[in-house]
Design a protein around this motif. Structure first.
Motif, PDB file in Angstrom:
ATOM      1  N   ARG A  13       0.829  -1.214   0.000  1.00 55.87           N
ATOM      2  CA  ARG A  13       0.000   0.000   0.000  1.00 55.87           C
ATOM      3  C   ARG A  13       0.861   1.260   0.000  1.00 55.87           C
ATOM      4  NH1 ARG A  13      -2.693  -3.464   3.355  1.00 55.87           N
ATOM      5  NH2 ARG A  13      -1.895  -2.504   5.253  1.00 55.87           N
ATOM      6  N   GLU A  14       1.962   1.236   0.741  1.00 52.79           N
ATOM      7  CA  GLU A  14       2.863   2.391   0.778  1.00 52.79           C
ATOM      8  C   GLU A  14       3.574   2.604  -0.556  1.00 52.79           C
ATOM      9  OE1 GLU A  14       3.648   4.797   3.306  1.00 52.79           O
ATOM     10  OE2 GLU A  14       1.710   3.977   3.905  1.00 52.79           O
ATOM     11  N   VAL A  15       4.114   1.538  -1.115  1.00 51.26           N
ATOM     12  CA  VAL A  15       4.875   1.641  -2.369  1.00 51.26           C
ATOM     13  C   VAL A  15       3.986   2.163  -3.494  1.00 51.26           C
ATOM     14  CG1 VAL A  15       6.039   0.275  -4.164  1.00 51.26           C
ATOM     15  CG2 VAL A  15       6.630  -0.066  -1.749  1.00 51.26           C
ATOM     16  N   ASN A  50      -1.432   6.252  -3.727  1.00 52.13           N
ATOM     17  CA  ASN A  50      -1.967   7.200  -4.713  1.00 52.13           C
ATOM     18  C   ASN A  50      -1.777   6.714  -6.152  1.00 52.13           C
ATOM     19  OD1 ASN A  50      -2.701   9.037  -2.631  1.00 52.13           O
ATOM     20  ND2 ASN A  50      -0.599   9.779  -2.584  1.00 52.13           N
ATOM     21  N   GLY A  51      -1.768   5.394  -6.348  1.00 55.42           N
ATOM     22  CA  GLY A  51      -1.660   4.833  -7.690  1.00 55.42           C
ATOM     23  C   GLY A  51      -0.291   4.982  -8.323  1.00 55.42           C
ATOM     24  N   HIS A  52       0.734   5.207  -7.498  1.00 58.16           N
ATOM     25  CA  HIS A  52       2.093   5.404  -8.015  1.00 58.16           C
ATOM     26  C   HIS A  52       2.519   4.222  -8.886  1.00 58.16           C
ATOM     27  CE1 HIS A  52       6.361   7.051  -7.154  1.00 58.16           C
ATOM     28  NE2 HIS A  52       6.338   6.399  -8.300  1.00 58.16           N
ATOM     29  N   GLN A  53       3.050   4.516 -10.047  1.00 52.81           N
ATOM     30  CA  GLN A  53       3.604   3.517 -10.958  1.00 52.81           C
ATOM     31  C   GLN A  53       5.085   3.822 -11.156  1.00 52.81           C
ATOM     32  OE1 GLN A  53       1.796   0.829 -12.364  1.00 52.81           O
ATOM     33  NE2 GLN A  53       0.450   1.516 -10.709  1.00 52.81           N
ATOM     34  N   PHE A  54       5.869   2.823 -11.455  1.00 41.75           N
ATOM     35  CA  PHE A  54       7.314   2.988 -11.587  1.00 41.75           C
ATOM     36  C   PHE A  54       7.739   2.750 -13.025  1.00 41.75           C
ATOM     37  CE2 PHE A  54       6.309   2.038  -7.263  1.00 41.75           C
ATOM     38  CZ  PHE A  54       7.061   2.966  -6.564  1.00 41.75           C
ATOM     39  N   GLN A  55       8.668   3.566 -13.477  1.00 44.01           N
ATOM     40  CA  GLN A  55       9.137   3.480 -14.857  1.00 44.01           C
ATOM     41  C   GLN A  55      10.219   2.422 -15.044  1.00 44.01           C
ATOM     42  OE1 GLN A  55       7.506   5.202 -17.221  1.00 44.01           O
ATOM     43  NE2 GLN A  55       6.209   5.784 -15.500  1.00 44.01           N
ATOM     44  N   ARG A  84      12.541  -1.070  -7.044  1.00 49.06           N
ATOM     45  CA  ARG A  84      13.419  -1.670  -6.030  1.00 49.06           C
ATOM     46  C   ARG A  84      13.774  -0.639  -4.957  1.00 49.06           C
ATOM     47  NH1 ARG A  84      17.052  -3.243  -9.263  1.00 49.06           N
ATOM     48  NH2 ARG A  84      16.157  -5.280  -9.649  1.00 49.06           N
ATOM     49  N   GLU A  85      14.127   0.556  -5.380  1.00 49.26           N
ATOM     50  CA  GLU A  85      14.480   1.623  -4.432  1.00 49.26           C
ATOM     51  C   GLU A  85      13.298   1.960  -3.525  1.00 49.26           C
ATOM     52  OE1 GLU A  85      16.660   4.279  -2.342  1.00 49.26           O
ATOM     53  OE2 GLU A  85      17.433   2.907  -3.879  1.00 49.26           O
ATOM     54  N   ALA A  86      12.097   2.037  -4.100  1.00 46.22           N
ATOM     55  CA  ALA A  86      10.900   2.335  -3.297  1.00 46.22           C
ATOM     56  C   ALA A  86      10.643   1.230  -2.275  1.00 46.22           C
ATOM     57  CB  ALA A  86       9.692   2.505  -4.209  1.00 46.22           C
TER      58      ALA A  86
END
Length: 113
Positions: free
Chosen positions: A58-60, A63-68, A74-76
């Motif tokens: 839920r934290e990573v 707000n619907g955060h997506q990673f490129q 991995r860092e998140a």
């Protein structure tokens, strides 16, 4: 046990690796006077780390955060793991007696945890 055989048990595809790892873990606990409770296999009700994984997901992805990139994800994950609130750990630890009681009352069946 030699170092090589000790390492082999952690390599994928080795015979009985999971059984061997479980035995090593139990031996480690016994050697350090840590009491293990017998409980149903794969019991998420008695495994608070499942709650931590849920909190982390839920934290990573808040707000619907997506990673490129995989590196950004991995860092998140590592950052989130480093910031697990002590209060969450304390709450989960203090919930264990009730979790155990509920699982016993359900004869090993699922609880609301």
């Amino acid at each position: 046990m030699t170092r090589r055989s000790h390492l082999r048990c952690f390599l994928p595809g080795t015979d009985n690796a999971a059984v061997h790892n479980a035995r090593l873990t139990k031996d480690l606990f016994r050697e350090n006077n840590i009491t293990l409770l017998e409980h149903p296999a794969c019991s998420p009700d008695l495994n608070p780390i499942e709650n931590i994984w849920g909190w982390m997901a839920r934290e990573v992805y808040k707000n619907g955060h997506q990673f490129q990139t995989a590196d950004a994800l991995r860092e998140a994950i590592f950052t989130t793991w480093s910031n697990v609130p002590t209060s969450l750990l304390e709450t989960l630890a203090s919930s264990m007696p009730k979790r155990i009681f509920d699982v016993i009352n359900k004869n090993g069946g699922a609880t609301h945890y």
